[in-house]
Design a protein around this motif. Structure first.
Motif, mmCIF file in Angstrom:
data_model
loop_
_atom_site.group_PDB
_atom_site.id
_atom_site.type_symbol
_atom_site.label_atom_id
_atom_site.label_comp_id
_atom_site.label_asym_id
_atom_site.label_seq_id
_atom_site.Cartn_x
_atom_site.Cartn_y
_atom_site.Cartn_z
ATOM 1 N N SER A 28 40.208 28.701 47.578
ATOM 2 C CA SER A 28 41.057 28.663 46.383
ATOM 3 C C SER A 28 40.222 28.242 45.182
ATOM 4 C CB SER A 28 42.200 27.685 46.597
ATOM 5 O OG SER A 28 41.685 26.382 46.622
ATOM 6 N N ARG A 29 40.805 28.386 44.015
ATOM 7 C CA ARG A 29 40.082 27.950 42.826
ATOM 8 C C ARG A 29 41.039 27.270 41.862
ATOM 9 N NH1 ARG A 29 41.109 33.410 41.985
ATOM 10 N NH2 ARG A 29 41.779 33.904 39.872
ATOM 11 N N GLN A 37 44.786 28.222 42.580
ATOM 12 C CA GLN A 37 45.249 29.555 42.913
ATOM 13 C C GLN A 37 44.528 30.070 44.141
ATOM 14 O OE1 GLN A 37 45.936 32.359 39.807
ATOM 15 N NE2 GLN A 37 45.378 34.096 41.078
ATOM 16 N N ASP A 39 44.151 33.598 46.419
ATOM 17 C CA ASP A 39 44.450 35.025 46.509
ATOM 18 C C ASP A 39 44.409 35.445 47.964
ATOM 19 O OD1 ASP A 39 44.862 35.585 43.853
ATOM 20 O OD2 ASP A 39 42.721 35.709 43.443
ATOM 21 N N ARG A 68 52.916 35.681 43.264
ATOM 22 C CA ARG A 68 53.085 36.960 42.592
ATOM 23 C C ARG A 68 52.348 38.038 43.368
ATOM 24 N NH1 ARG A 68 56.007 39.114 38.064
ATOM 25 N NH2 ARG A 68 54.990 41.062 37.591
ATOM 26 N N ALA A 77 48.896 36.507 44.613
ATOM 27 C CA ALA A 77 48.290 35.354 43.961
ATOM 28 C C ALA A 77 49.265 34.207 44.101
ATOM 29 C CB ALA A 77 48.006 35.654 42.501
ATOM 30 N N ARG A 79 50.038 30.261 43.257
ATOM 31 C CA ARG A 79 49.624 29.075 42.499
ATOM 32 C C ARG A 79 50.305 27.875 43.101
ATOM 33 N NH1 ARG A 79 49.853 30.557 36.524
ATOM 34 N NH2 ARG A 79 48.880 32.604 36.530
#
Lengths: 759, 64
Positions: A28-29, A37, A39, A68, A77, A79
């Motif tokens: 994650s980042r 977030q 992906d 999303r 994605a 969050r």
């Protein structure tokens, strides 16, 4: 049943309970404000229903702010609040029936490049349409003051637009020139900049002809070609990235104080103890310390059958632990492991391969000097004839503008984009246009066996020796296991429509087999030395057995199944004039069997280095080799070959090394790719001929000084449209041929669906 | 002649507005998922364009 409801059973089978939360955290980042977030790539998302299901399920997890779905790239994605541990995203998705894999962040730079191109394209389009509007009034005979004013307005629009949109070409041309080379962008940049300079001069001196419209519309057309080319590559990259990752990102390591920690692969050092659960891949080269299990080496060595391992056995990085949990001791760091070794060999092989120059580049190498010399000669000629510096310069620049490789810049990418789209629709991903050019030239096709000619799942071979009742019991027991043998038994049971038997006391013995009771009888399905009590029987039997109270009931032999359409594909390739051979790392016997079955030459037991060497030797002898392979051990060969293809089930490294990736089971994809690539090459040549023909007509007119801005605009637009129209013919070509093909389109897409569900 | 003085600026301004609108829509991520947008129109919940793309593009310094 809609496309978006894979069965629960399937989801269960695919669930990987060992994707640790630490792994999610690693991938994650932080995107600011205490939000992280993640992906995920979820290849199973198909429709609006899927979007909602996925978003609702993920949104309900604690700590998730927003989920999303991107339907185009099949990614989610998520969050989530960084101060909380990550929720079980992947498990949640598995539970509602979707496969999910972590998606690498930080590979999104190319998306930025695409947006850059689109922005440049939009600006060029805006400027071109407005300037054209003004130019039409100039062409239709506006009187001098209005013409001047319109020229000034055009200049005001064109100057910033050309600088902004032209950067793409200018910077690439500058890079090439600085390294003492030339590419397509050099003549483009020179032409555009000279046209701009001359037009500004003309405007300043109230002259009649300004070429703002030609310069900007030239840029507009070229940017279309450039953007399409980039989109094609981007799409392929996204599709390849969306496939499952096969190498592990990290592993559960037992630390000195006895606690467990999840470490990323590159922090694992030799002599660390790693806990490897069933279903996990071996992260680095290691030795088994405790535990018994079976290992799937298909991707690493090409062995098609699972290999039993016991304490002391050596494991290569990338192999898959199938049945029991193992404690393993790392024997090498990630950078010294098998995987890294393969990557190094690949790099070496790539460096050894002669650099392939794309058609457009080699065309421009010829093209640029010719054009520039022509312009220069025109200038000198007019200086000698008339001695008017201004007139000579104007005509010379007009020559440059008219020969600017507008059609040439579109001729190649247009065809390749159309071809790549076609292949994409039938499940073949093309990495870039150069790959199409290279695959069109191959004359030798080399196949790996395991996972390429054969499927990566096993099949029961001796079905006819087994009575139905035994098969029914075996299939019922096997239905509770994920072992490849079990899956094959279940499939065999389904094919023979056996009725499931009710079982009691089902248990699995890791590394040995399964046990169950029916009434008072105990059945064991698994290794002979475990299932059978009599020592004589144990030693006389190989393979998987079904025992009844310790006595032999049936033995099962397995082998991997052929891919569909192997024969048709081999035949099609021979008809295309390609020599086909097999090169495998597996033992001699199964390879010989398959090769004689298909009537092909073969090599068995080939090491990764020898695979690459064999291809290098063939290349030396003047052959152009297409390598089709899926394993880690094929990766150097894939890199060494003139062109390469890999199935979607291939190891990451191989898939990344391959020029083309095919998604469907059918091997006809290989023959089809060659056919489409050859058609594309044909059309590219035609388009280049058209471009040359156009120049042959236009250049003399320009040299004689008859080119006005109107003539230039008409000539360039016509030639560009002609080239685009010709490229679109590739589409019609194929659909006309379709009915005669052996695999109708519906068949292929049906199989694709089945394949996608199975993954 | 005087007509030009407002007609041309108006024409250019209209074009520029369209260009600006396109740039804005590109930047706000409206082209990121064309297939998804076609499906989302059928959802009942409130659902505006996403700004994930902005997070991608505007804050590269936060990437790790």
């Amino acid at each position: 049943m809609s496309c978006c409801a894979p069965s629960a059973e399937l989801a269960l089978a695919m669930a990987d309970p060992h994707t640790a939360n630490e792994e999610v955290l690693l991938a994650s980042r932080i995107i600011g404000d205490g939000v992280r977030q993640t992906d995920l790539s979820v290849p199973g998302i198909h429709c609006g229903g899927c979007i909602q299901k996925v978003e609702v399920a993920l949104g309900a997890l604690p700590g998730v702010e927003k989920a999303r779905v991107n339907l185009s790239s099949k990614r989610v994605a998520i969050r989530w609040q960084a101060d909380k541990p990550p929720a079980p995203f992947i498990e949640t998705l598995n539970k509602i029936g979707y496969d999910a894999y972590l998606h690498d962040a930080g590979t999104d730079k190319t998306e930025e490049t695409l947006k850059e191109l689109i922005r440049a394209l939009a600006v060029a389009g805006f400027a071109a349409s407005n300037i054209m509007l003004l130019s039409v009034s100039v062409w239709s005979g506006a009187d001098a003051p209005i013409r001047d004013m319109f020229h000034w307005i055009s200049a005001l629009i064109a100057f910033p637009a050309l600088i902004y949109s032209g950067r793409v070409f200018f910077s690439s041309a500058w890079r090439a020139l600085r390294h003492g080379q030339t590419n397509m962008d050099v003549p483009i940049s020179i032409g555009v900049l000279l046209a701009l300079g001359m037009s500004l001069y003309e405007t300043f001196h109230h002259e009649a002809h300004a070429y703002f419209d030609a310069a900007i519309s030239l840029l507009f057309f070229l940017l279309i070609g450039r953007t399409l080319d980039h989109m094609m590559r981007e799409r392929a990259r996204t599709a390849v990235r969306g496939l499952a990752r096969l190498s592990s990102r990290g592993a559960l390591v037992v630390q000195d104080d006895g606690t467990h920690a999840y470490l990323p692969v590159n922090e694992i050092r030799p002599n660390m103890h790693i806990l490897l659960a069933a279903g996990e891949r071996v992260p680095v080269d290691a030795r088994v310390e405790t535990g018994q299990s079976e290992i799937d080496c298909a991707l690493v060595s090409g062995e098609s059958l699972p290999q039993p391992v016991a304490p002391g056995a050596a494991l290569s990085a990338g192999t898959l632990n199938l049945t029991g949990p193992l404690t393993i001791v790392a024997t090498a760091a990630a950078k010294d492991s098998f995987l890294a070794e393969m990557v190094r060999m690949m790099e070496a092989a790539e460096a050894g391969r002669s650099v392939y120059r794309r058609v457009s580049d080699s065309a421009s190498r010829l093209y640029a000097p010719v054009v520039h010399v022509t312009a220069l000669l025109t200038f000198i000629g007019w200086m000698i004839v008339e001695g008017d510096l201004h007139r000579a310069a104007t005509i010379a620049i007009a020559v440059l503008i008219i020969t600017c490789p507008c059609a040439l810049g579109l001729a190649v990418p247009m065809v390749q984009v159309v071809a790549a789209r076609h292949l994409f629709e039938s499940g073949v991903i093309v990495k870039d246009g150069g790959a199409l050019e290279r695959i069109a030239k191959v004359d030798t096709v080399i196949f790996d066996k395991t996972g390429t000619l054969t499927m990566d799942r096993l099949r029961l071979m001796n079905r006819n020796d087994i009575d139905l009742a035994a098969l029914a019991i075996a299939a019922s027991i096997a239905a509770h296991s994920r072992h490849p043998y079990s899956r094959a038994l279940v499939a065999a049971g389904r094919d023979n429509a056996v009725t499931p038997v009710a079982l009691n006391d089902l248990s699995e013995q890791p590394g040995a087999g399964m046990q169950a009771t029916i009434g008072t009888t105990t059945y064991r399905l698994g290794r002979a030395d475990w299932a059978l009590t009599a020592a004589a029987e144990q030693s006389a039997t190989t393979g998987v057995v079904l025992s009844e109270n310790g006595r032999l009931r049936a033995t099962f032999r397995f082998d991997s199944d052929l891919r569909p359409d192997v024969r048709e594909a081999v035949l099609a390739m021979s008809n295309q004039g390609c020599r086909v051979e097999i090169m495998s790392g597996d033992r001699d016997e199964p390879v010989r069997h398959l090769a004689s079955d298909l009537g092909l030459a073969y090599r068995a037991g080939v090491s990764p280095a020898d695979k690459a060497k064999h291809i290098a030797d063939l290349t030396e002898a003047g052959h152009r080799v297409l390598m089709v392979g899926d394993g880690l051990n094929d990766a150097p060969a894939l890199a060494a070959a003139h062109a390469s293809m890999a199935p979607a089930t291939a190891a990451d490294v191989g898939r990344n090394a391959a020029d083309l990736v095919f998604l469907h089971d059918s091997l006809l994809a290989v023959a089809q790719a060659i056919a489409v690539a050859r058609n594309a090459r044909h059309l590219v040549r035609q388009n280049l001929m058209l471009a040359i023909g156009y120049n042959a007509i236009a250049v003399p007119i320009a040299i004689l000084g008859h080119v006005t801005p109107l003539v230039a605009a008409v000539a360039m637009s016509t030639s560009s449209l002609l080239v685009i129209a010709n490229a679109l013919r590739l589409q019609g070509w194929r659909s006309r041929k379709e009915p005669r093909g052996r695999a109708p389109a519906g068949d292929i897409s049906g199989r694709a669906l089945a394949m996608e569900k199975a993954r | 002649m005087t007509d030009y003085f407002f007609l041309i600026p108006v024409a250019l301004a209209l074009g520029a507005i369209a260009l600006g609108a396109f740039m804005w829509s590109l930047r706000s991520g409206q082209y990121d998922d064309l297939a998804g947008a076609a499906e989302r129109i059928l959802f009942e919940s409130r659902d505006g364009p996403d700004n994930t793309a902005r997070a991608h593009g505007d804050k590269p310094s936060h990437r790790n």
